[in-house]
Enzyme design. Structure first.
Site, mmCIF file in Angstrom:
data_model
loop_
_atom_site.group_PDB
_atom_site.id
_atom_site.type_symbol
_atom_site.label_atom_id
_atom_site.label_comp_id
_atom_site.label_asym_id
_atom_site.label_seq_id
_atom_site.Cartn_x
_atom_site.Cartn_y
_atom_site.Cartn_z
ATOM 1 N N ASP A 43 0.858 -1.191 0.000
ATOM 2 C CA ASP A 43 0.000 0.000 0.000
ATOM 3 C C ASP A 43 0.892 1.239 0.000
ATOM 4 O O ASP A 43 1.879 1.291 0.747
ATOM 5 C CB ASP A 43 -0.879 -0.055 1.265
ATOM 6 N N ASN A 45 -0.735 4.540 -0.174
ATOM 7 C CA ASN A 45 -1.477 5.747 0.226
ATOM 8 C C ASN A 45 -2.158 5.626 1.587
ATOM 9 O O ASN A 45 -3.012 6.429 1.936
ATOM 10 C CB ASN A 45 -2.491 6.154 -0.857
ATOM 11 N N ASP A 47 -4.358 3.603 2.825
ATOM 12 C CA ASP A 47 -5.764 3.207 3.020
ATOM 13 C C ASP A 47 -5.908 1.741 3.425
ATOM 14 O O ASP A 47 -7.024 1.221 3.518
ATOM 15 C CB ASP A 47 -6.609 3.517 1.769
ATOM 16 N N ASP A 51 -1.802 -1.210 -3.806
ATOM 17 C CA ASP A 51 -2.146 -0.493 -5.036
ATOM 18 C C ASP A 51 -1.078 -0.698 -6.109
ATOM 19 O O ASP A 51 -0.024 -1.291 -5.849
ATOM 20 C CB ASP A 51 -2.373 1.004 -4.741
ATOM 21 N N ASP A 120 -5.052 -9.972 -15.328
ATOM 22 C CA ASP A 120 -6.172 -10.898 -15.248
ATOM 23 C C ASP A 120 -7.274 -10.412 -16.180
ATOM 24 O O ASP A 120 -7.520 -9.210 -16.272
ATOM 25 C CB ASP A 120 -6.702 -10.908 -13.800
ATOM 26 N N ASP A 222 -9.576 -15.788 -16.540
ATOM 27 C CA ASP A 222 -10.263 -16.283 -15.347
ATOM 28 C C ASP A 222 -11.378 -17.264 -15.714
ATOM 29 O O ASP A 222 -12.180 -16.986 -16.612
ATOM 30 C CB ASP A 222 -10.867 -15.081 -14.595
ATOM 31 N N GLU A 286 -7.128 -20.227 -16.896
ATOM 32 C CA GLU A 286 -7.448 -20.881 -15.622
ATOM 33 C C GLU A 286 -8.559 -21.888 -15.857
ATOM 34 O O GLU A 286 -9.699 -21.516 -16.149
ATOM 35 C CB GLU A 286 -7.927 -19.870 -14.571
ATOM 36 N N HIS A 351 -4.047 -17.475 -4.930
ATOM 37 C CA HIS A 351 -4.952 -16.732 -4.056
ATOM 38 C C HIS A 351 -6.248 -17.489 -3.748
ATOM 39 O O HIS A 351 -7.102 -16.973 -3.039
ATOM 40 C CB HIS A 351 -5.271 -15.363 -4.688
ATOM 41 N N ASP A 352 -6.395 -18.687 -4.305
ATOM 42 C CA ASP A 352 -7.581 -19.497 -4.021
ATOM 43 C C ASP A 352 -7.243 -20.762 -3.226
ATOM 44 O O ASP A 352 -8.144 -21.548 -2.929
ATOM 45 C CB ASP A 352 -8.244 -19.949 -5.339
HETATM 46 C C1 NOJ Z 1 -11.193 -17.734 -10.173
HETATM 47 C C2 NOJ Z 1 -10.460 -16.737 -9.331
HETATM 48 O O1 NOJ Z 1 -9.134 -17.157 -9.159
HETATM 49 C C3 NOJ Z 1 -11.218 -16.626 -8.030
HETATM 50 O O2 NOJ Z 1 -10.504 -15.881 -7.080
HETATM 51 C C4 NOJ Z 1 -12.561 -16.019 -8.329
HETATM 52 O O3 NOJ Z 1 -13.322 -15.989 -7.146
HETATM 53 C C5 NOJ Z 1 -13.318 -16.821 -9.382
HETATM 54 N N1 NOJ Z 1 -12.493 -17.211 -10.490
HETATM 55 C C6 NOJ Z 1 -14.458 -16.023 -9.946
HETATM 56 O O4 NOJ Z 1 -13.981 -15.003 -10.770
#
Ligand code: NOJ
Length: 569
Positions: A43, A45, A47, A51, A120, A222, A286, A351-352
């Site tokens: 970050d 700024n 918040d 960013d 993305d 995505d 993906e 991130h999932d």
């Molecule tokens: C895959 C992404 O990696 C995930 O984070 C997202 O929630 C879903 N697609 C929906 O866009």
């Protein structure tokens, strides 16, 4: 004037040159990719949300690490229900992440450092606040009605079919005003675009042009395998097992809403468009699919589809949760068999998915195990994708109470499923308050481990995980065998997963002791006459004898990872 013979020789030379040009590896085949979740990286700024300027500020760090390309997850204007994966404008930057000028600066500064910027592209669905959906929803006769998937209720008023949503429970929401349901595989705030409508496709391709012209080097596509739905909307078969997190909902076989053949055709068209605008850019798809054969289709009938369909087999069961030489060997062998020489990706965290530092760690030797898994990730035949923070061993830090949860899926299925906040905590730069991520209140709490586990501390420690990643990436960069070599598994030891990578001029042997015991590993016979010694190019536990090189048999310390190299004929 050219004689016919000279003209022929000239044409033959050109053909030879072009064959060679075609065979030369593309930049993305040799690249180390680094995934950045912008909310959590840096970050600037105050918040509490990262960013684009934060990414620019840290480019020198990434260059020193040895990264060739970043993949930045969505930063577009968005209500942030799914933290950016619900886009309300495809051609701008959300003010909390910055401006288009910040994006331009990021690209310029990254390119100066030879780092490419992949972004993305959320092409399967928009936000329900996107003007397209607002217009579509306004009436049954709206010009954009058919841009989304709308259907009448069944005669009894129920939803059009049984499809479940990835985030639960059901994939249809009734719009009271117009009396029809709309389809959303993800949250109700993420209505699915109707890719059967050519206007939708044309509009989405314009987005591709917009970002390529601005300097993006490619896209991570995505949820690309959900683009099309069965036109008859047939019910999916319901499976006996319960879905993760629920005690009542059942899993489904996504027979009618995933991986429909139309997706592959759309990928070929997308690739053709992409290549016309910038043939250097990369498409990374993906697609979590259960079988290799299904993933292969994404390459296109003549390798004219997605360049890199994401290979998630290392983050799917059984490799997902088991550090087991037999499992990794068989998963990689299956990949190699299916690929038939095509290029792939390797990934252990994103991130999932909960971070692999603790997922594959045994709780006692996690640092050693992290060095071992890094060695594997960066030495397999494919492009490795690192996830921010894995290079310092960030741990998955799940919320402790439901009130703390930010990811809606965690709220819905609490406490069995806690959502994805755990793998999205702020990057740990130093030991200061909030780990140098922000001067404000971070959007997710900084894990307590940040006090010891941070970039500044690890830069000072020669034996740290961070410095190991740097050495490993540097070795990879100068090793023809690791960059371009073929792959062959070595032996069938239940504890040591070993393989050979061989390119003209260099052979590399990678030996990974996936056990807490010392193990002997027999080196493969050499391919040339005379006494032969492998150089220990890298070890996660360097021993004094290593300096002299090794031959015959090698003893591996618990969880030791070794890369040996030799000149091959
Ligand atoms: C895959 C992404 O990696 C995930 O984070 C997202 O929630 C879903 N697609 C929906 O866009």
């Amino acid at each position: 004037m050219k004689t016919p013979a000279r003209a022929f020789a000239f044409a033959a030379l050109l053909a030879l040159l072009s064959t060679h040009a075609a065979a030369a590896p593309r930049w993305w085949q040799r690249a180390v990719f680094y995934e950045i979740y912008p909310r959590s990286f840096q970050d600037t700024n105050g918040d509490g949300v990262g960013d684009l300027n934060g990414i620019t500020r840290r480019l020198d760090y990434l260059r020193a690490l040895g990264v060739d390309a970043v993949w930045v997850t969505p930063f577009y204007p968005s209500p942030q229900v799914d933290f950016g994966y619900d886009v309300s404008d495809y051609e701008d930057v959300d003010p909390q992440f910055g401006t288009l000028a910040d994006f331009d600066r990021l690209v310029k500064e990254a390119h100066k450092r030879n780092i490419r910027v992949v972004i993305d592209f959320v092409l399967n669905h928009t936000s329900d606040r996107h003007p397209f959906f607002i217009e579509s929803r306004s009436s049954k006769t709206s010009r954009k009605r058919d841009w989304y998937v709308w259907r009448d209720p069944k005669p009894d008023g129920s939803r059009p079919n049984n499809w479940s949503s990835s985030f639960g429970p059901v994939a249809w929401t009734l719009d009271e005003k117009t009396g029809q349901y709309f389809y959303h595989y993800f949250y109700p705030q993420q209505p699915e675009l109707n890719w059967r409508n050519p206007e939708v496709e044309r509009r989405m391709l314009e987005t591709v042009r917009f970002w390529l012209k601005r300097g993006a080097d490619g896209f991570r596509l995505d949820a690309v395998n959900y683009l099309y739905e069965d036109p008859q909307l047939r019910d999916n078969p319901v499976l006996p097992e319960l879905r993760f997190g629920s005690t009542t909902e059942h899993e489904q076989e996504k027979k009618y809403n995933r991986d429909l053949p139309e997706v592959q055709d759309a990928m070929v068209r997308l690739r053709a468009f992409n290549d016309r605008v910038n043939p250097e850019s990369v498409l990374i798809g993906e697609a979590y699919v259960p079988k290799w054969e299904e993933l292969m289709r994404y390459y296109g009938p003549s390798n004219n589809g997605v360049h890199l369909p994401f290979n998630f087999f290392l983050v799917m069961e059984p490799a997902r949760s088991k550090l087991d030489a037999k499992v990794f060997r068989s998963v990689i062998e299956a990949s190699e068999k299916a690929l038939q020489g095509r290029w792939t990706t390797y990934v252990l965290s994103n991130h999932d998915i909960p971070r692999h530092y603790d997922r594959l760690g045994d709780g006692k030797n996690n640092d050693l195990i992290a060095k071992l898994t890094a060695t594997m990730l960066l030495s397999l035949r494919g492009s490795p994708f690192l996830y921010y923070g894995e290079e310092i061993g960030m741990v998955t830090t799940e919320p402790k109470t439901v009130e703390e949860v930010r990811d809606p899926v965690g709220k819905r299925y609490w406490p069995l499923r806690k959502g994805r906040d755990g793998e999205r905590t702020p990057m740990q730069w130093d030991a200061s308050t909030h780990a140098g991520f922000t001067t404000g209140a971070p959007w997710l709490p900084v894990p307590p481990s940040a006090k010891e586990k941070n970039v500044a501390a690890q830069e000072r420690d020669p034996d740290s995980l961070l410095n190991f990643y740097k050495r490993l990436i540097a070795l990879r960069r100068r090793s023809p065998a690791l960059l371009d070599g073929d792959y062959a598994s070595l032996g069938d030891d239940p504890h040591v997963y070993a393989y050979r990578r061989r390119a003209p001029g260099q052979t590399a042997i990678v030996a990974l002791n996936m056990s807490a015991e010392r193990r002997a590993f027999k080196l493969p016979p050499v391919m040339r006459a005379g006494p032969f010694v492998y150089n220990v190019a890298l070890s996660s536990r360097p021993a004094p004898g290593h300096a002299r090189g090794v031959s015959g048999e090698l003893t591996l310390a618990p969880f030791e990872a070794v890369i040996l190299t030799a000149r091959s004929l």
